[in-house]
Design an enzyme around this catalytic site. Structure first.
Site, PDB file in Angstrom:
ATOM      1  CD  GLU A  19      -7.037 -44.655  60.072  1.00 22.99           C
ATOM      2  OE1 GLU A  19      -6.630 -44.041  59.062  1.00 22.99           O
ATOM      3  OE2 GLU A  19      -7.118 -45.929  60.262  1.00 22.99           O
ATOM      4  NE  ARG A  21      -3.872 -50.018  64.166  1.00 20.80           N
ATOM      5  CZ  ARG A  21      -3.211 -49.902  63.138  1.00 20.80           C
ATOM      6  NH1 ARG A  21      -1.631 -49.782  63.217  1.00 20.80           N
ATOM      7  NH2 ARG A  21      -3.569 -49.603  61.870  1.00 20.80           N
ATOM      8  CE  LYS A  71      -6.128 -49.395  56.036  1.00 20.82           C
ATOM      9  NZ  LYS A  71      -5.778 -48.550  57.212  1.00 20.82           N
TER      10      LYS A  71
HETATM   11  C1  3PG Z   1      -2.910 -48.402  58.959  1.00 18.91           C
HETATM   12  O1  3PG Z   1      -3.637 -49.051  59.666  1.00 18.91           O
HETATM   13  O2  3PG Z   1      -3.521 -47.771  58.030  1.00 18.91           O
HETATM   14  C2  3PG Z   1      -1.542 -48.614  59.174  1.00 18.91           C
HETATM   15  O3  3PG Z   1      -1.212 -49.466  60.004  1.00 18.91           O
HETATM   16  C3  3PG Z   1      -0.631 -47.502  58.792  1.00 18.91           C
HETATM   17  O4  3PG Z   1       0.604 -48.279  58.502  1.00 18.91           O
HETATM   18  P1  3PG Z   1       1.983 -47.361  58.996  1.00 18.91           P
HETATM   19  O5  3PG Z   1       1.934 -47.689  60.427  1.00 18.91           O
HETATM   20  O6  3PG Z   1       2.818 -48.575  58.426  1.00 18.91           O
HETATM   21  O7  3PG Z   1       1.818 -46.136  58.487  1.00 18.91           O
END
Ligand code: 3PG
Length: 219
Positions: free
Chosen positions: A49, A53, A137
């Site tokens: 994935e 960002r 999700k």
């Molecule tokens: C996401 O978008 O799934 C999360 O930001 C992942 O979360 P994490 O960085 O706490 O693993």
């Protein structure tokens, strides 16, 4: 109301059953995208994935698709229809959103790349459920109630499967994977920023391998 096709459901199922752990990838240098994803793939992870960002997300999706034709490469942190269209054009094979809007849910029903919508409440889940979505999700998993919340959601929604993400670590992933309504877990613990900065791709493959061993112990 147009309903999600069975084909879309099967495609999402394919993503969630291909790997019990899904790396959430944020690309800060475009040149890192392919070696990072190759390291994860060599560590045994076939689902990637890549988030939007940073400004490199879209280009990274295109490059990784070419470099790893046998991996399933999706887009994460998609929050609008415009971004959904962009990631489809870039070659994303699935799309993940942190939350839901009516517009994104409707778009996901007819889109080419299947959608895994993000929810953190029963109400948001119901918004997706009426369109036919059965895979979600669960985000941000740890602060939205974690394992206890997912156990509670299994009562009213026995036909729903989750991919929790947000605050999950290698040593807590197994707690989620023990649940019958969790198919896979996602997170950035698989892509530690210090290892990427140091281009320590071997260390990233090792984390992937170790996480898969821990995860498969629960299946
Ligand atoms: C996401 O978008 O799934 C999360 O930001 C992942 O979360 P994490 O960085 O706490 O693993």
């Amino acid at each position: 109301m147009p309903q999600l096709s069975n084909d879309h459901k099967l495609q999402v199922e394919k993503v969630l059953t291909r790997s019990p752990v899904i790396p959430v990838i944020t690309v800060h240098r475009l040149a890192d995208a392919v070696p990072l994803c190759k390291a994860l793939y060599e560590g045994g992870i076939g689902v990637l994935e890549i988030t939007l960002r940073t400004e490199f997300g879209l280009a990274a999706i295109g490059e990784v698709r070419k470099a790893l034709p046998n991996a399933l490469v999706g887009a994460g942190s998609v929050t609008s229809i415009a971004q959904y269209r962009d990631v489809e054009l870039a070659g994303a094979q699935f799309v993940i959103t942190p939350g839901v809007t009516e517009a994104v849910l409707e778009f996901g029903v007819t889109s080419e790349a299947p959608l895994l919508p993000g929810i953190s409440t029963a109400s948001e889940l119901m918004m997706g459920h009426i369109h036919g979505y059965r895979h979600f999700k669960f985000f941000p998993a740890e602060v939205a109630g974690g394992v206890a919340a997912l156990k509670a959601l299994a009562g009213p929604f026995p036909d729903v499967t989750f991919c929790p993400t947000g605050g999950i670590r290698q040593d807590t992933a197994a707690d989620y994977l023990k649940l019958d309504n969790v198919a896979a877990v996602g997170g950035s613990w698989l892509t530690p920023a210090d290892k990427i900065k140091a281009k320590d791709w071997a260390a990233i493959s090792d984390i992937a391998r170790a996480s898969l061993v821990d995860a498969r112990g629960q299946r």
